[in-house]
Scaffold this active site. Structure first.
Site, PDB file in Angstrom:
ATOM      1  NE  ARG A  98      32.437  72.411  44.225  1.00 42.96           N
ATOM      2  CZ  ARG A  98      32.452  71.064  44.251  1.00 42.96           C
ATOM      3  NH1 ARG A  98      31.400  70.392  43.847  1.00 42.96           N
ATOM      4  NH2 ARG A  98      33.516  70.417  44.696  1.00 42.96           N
ATOM      5  CE1 TYR A  99      31.535  77.697  45.255  1.00 45.94           C
ATOM      6  CE2 TYR A  99      33.452  76.260  45.347  1.00 45.94           C
ATOM      7  CZ  TYR A  99      32.214  76.642  45.835  1.00 45.94           C
ATOM      8  OH  TYR A  99      31.671  75.974  46.888  1.00 45.94           O
ATOM      9  NE  ARG A 113      36.521  79.317  45.595  1.00 42.45           N
ATOM     10  CZ  ARG A 113      35.489  80.144  45.410  1.00 42.45           C
ATOM     11  NH1 ARG A 113      35.573  81.104  44.492  1.00 42.45           N
ATOM     12  NH2 ARG A 113      34.378  80.016  46.099  1.00 42.45           N
ATOM     13  CB  CYS A 163      44.889  60.225  53.375  1.00 45.74           C
ATOM     14  SG  CYS A 163      43.734  60.993  52.238  1.00 45.74           S
ATOM     15  CB  CYS A 222      38.892  60.963  58.293  1.00 46.20           C
ATOM     16  SG  CYS A 222      40.458  61.874  58.227  1.00 46.20           S
ATOM     17  CB  CYS A 272      36.839  60.428  54.275  1.00 41.75           C
ATOM     18  SG  CYS A 272      37.478  61.153  52.753  1.00 41.75           S
ATOM     19  NE  ARG A 300      36.991  65.554  47.038  1.00 43.14           N
ATOM     20  CZ  ARG A 300      37.556  66.703  47.395  1.00 43.14           C
ATOM     21  NH1 ARG A 300      38.654  66.696  48.117  1.00 43.14           N
ATOM     22  NH2 ARG A 300      37.034  67.849  47.023  1.00 43.14           N
ATOM     23  CG  ASP A 339      30.229  66.895  53.001  1.00 44.32           C
ATOM     24  OD1 ASP A 339      29.472  67.859  52.811  1.00 44.32           O
ATOM     25  OD2 ASP A 339      31.472  66.994  53.044  1.00 44.32           O
ATOM     26  CG  ASP A 389      30.741  71.393  50.050  1.00 45.60           C
ATOM     27  OD1 ASP A 389      30.663  71.969  48.944  1.00 45.60           O
ATOM     28  OD2 ASP A 389      31.752  71.387  50.767  1.00 45.60           O
ATOM     29  CE  LYS A 406      33.661  74.530  51.129  1.00 44.05           C
ATOM     30  NZ  LYS A 406      34.013  73.909  49.828  1.00 44.05           N
TER      31      LYS A 406
HETATM   32  S1  SF4 Z   1      39.060  63.624  55.234  1.00 45.70           S
HETATM   33 FE1  SF4 Z   1      39.382  62.113  53.593  1.00 45.70          FE
HETATM   34  S2  SF4 Z   1      40.753  63.142  52.137  1.00 45.70           S
HETATM   35 FE2  SF4 Z   1      40.912  64.248  54.091  1.00 45.70          FE
HETATM   36  S3  SF4 Z   1      42.634  63.276  55.206  1.00 45.70           S
HETATM   37 FE3  SF4 Z   1      40.743  62.285  55.908  1.00 45.70          FE
HETATM   38  S4  SF4 Z   1      40.589  60.497  54.565  1.00 45.70           S
HETATM   39 FE4  SF4 Z   1      42.015  61.889  53.548  1.00 45.70          FE
END
Ligand code: SF4
Length: 347
Positions: A88-89, A92, A101, A105, A108, A110, A271, A308, A315
């Site tokens: 994206r940048y 990097r 994971c 979360c 999340c 993603r 997000d 974002d 960002k």
């Molecule tokens: S935010 Fe998403 S990618 Fe990061 S640890 Fe939690 S579930 Fe996994």
């Protein structure tokens, strides 16, 4: 003790009632569920508003997706030249080696890509192509390992990846983004710490934590092991309604980072990930919290409040004075190339 991965596990662990089973199963069909033993132990079963439980125990509200929410809220796909790479940048790239994971979360960003039914781990062929892309682009100074959580990989696989990056002279910095030191601190042993280092490269590690109570004794020991090994540590926190949208809680979290030699880096505005509206705070409230932090804690403990920009524009700093309100709950935000975007503050 094993990770909690289903409604039945949650009920057995005292984290849900039988009446909630059907609702949780409906959420689990759509989004991955996992709570590590270390996190399950931190949850106060007697507190209906426990800030750890809210981050990891599925909630029926996740089944409500707003029109503004997207499967790919920060626009990774628009900048993915080969599988596993997001460029994206200019200087990097993200290297997404794994989409699994140790915990999932509930907020999340993603969530459509991670989990047992997600994109999995990069195949050897895809990894060859991703490393080849980095080697072919001399402007890439920093490689950011994210995913998924890269520290779920074995020390052997991490060391192999570091060896491959070590062979690319223009890559100087390797940065890991991870929740492991907090959610599975026992993984941070000598072998894993050694695997994160490669001579000639500087390793940074961004510790993701959202509430000071996440720092158990074991988590503190894990972070200390990383710092003692000479790994530069920075923090990453998502601003979340009912969890850390309180200046005192944020101040305690930032102080904890600094005490553990973790430099506060980013405070992310949540997000527009699907099914996460119950976590979102307004930008106005976020800015008030940033002001509250300024009045409370040392400059050392100040993260940068960022958004974002949806669509993959990168960002933007959204601290007070950094963006312009344009009315009707919208803001004008500027990307790193100078482009202006309208962001609707969906709460
Ligand atoms: S935010 Fe998403 S990618 Fe990061 S640890 Fe939690 S579930 Fe996994």
């Amino acid at each position: 003790m094993n990770a909690i991965r289903s409604a039945k596990d949650l009920i057995a662990a005292g984290l849900a009632t039988p009446e909630q089973q059907a609702g949780i199963e409906a959420v689990a069909e759509r989004y991955a569920v996992a709570i590590s033993p270390a996190i399950a132990e931190l949850i106060d079963r007697g507190d209906a508003d426990d800030p750890i439980a809210k981050q990891f125990v599925p909630d029926m509200r996740e089944l409500t997706t707003l029109p503004e929410e997207h499967d790919d809220p920060i626009g990774d796909l628009a900048h993915s030249p080969v599988e596993g790479i997001v460029h994206r940048y200019p200087d990097r790239v993200l290297l997404k080696a794994v989409h699994v994971c140790p915990v999932y979360c509930r907020f999340c960003f993603r969530r459509e890509m991670v989990g047992p039914q997600g994109l999995g781990t990069l195949s050897p062929e895809a990894m060859d192509k991703a490393i080849g892309y980095i080697a072919d682009h001399p402007e890439i100074w920093e490689v950011i390992l994210t995913g998924g959580d890269p520290l779920i990989l074995s020390p052997r696989r991490l060391a192999e990846m570091m060896e491959r990056l070590k062979a690319i002279p223009h890559v100087k910095i390797v940065r890991f983004h991870t929740r492991v030191p907090v959610v599975e601190p026992e993984r941070i042993d000598d072998a894993l710490v050694a695997a994160l280092k490669a001579s000639g490269k500087t390793t940074y590690l961004a510790v993701h934590a959202n509430h000071p109570r996440e720092f158990s004794e074991a988590a503190r020991a894990a972070v200390t092991r990383l710092a003692d090994a000479g790994i530069a540590l920075i923090s990453q926190t998502v601003l979340l309604k009912g969890i850390n949208d309180d200046a005192e809680v944020l101040a305690e979290l930032m102080r904890t980072f600094v005490e553990l030699r973790v430099k506060p880096y980013y405070l992310h505005h949540p997000d527009l990930a699907p099914g996460t509206s119950h976590f979102r705070v307004s930008i106005e409230a976020g800015q008030a919290l940033v002001v509250g932090l300024r009045g409370r804690v040392s400059g050392l403990a100040q993260p940068t409040y960022i958004l974002d920009i949806p669509g993959g524009y990168g960002k933007a700093v959204i601290a007070p004075g950094s963006i312009r309100a344009t009315g009707d709950g919208c803001y004008s935000v500027r990307d790193f190339r100078g482009g202006e975007h309208t962001y609707r503050d969906v709460v």
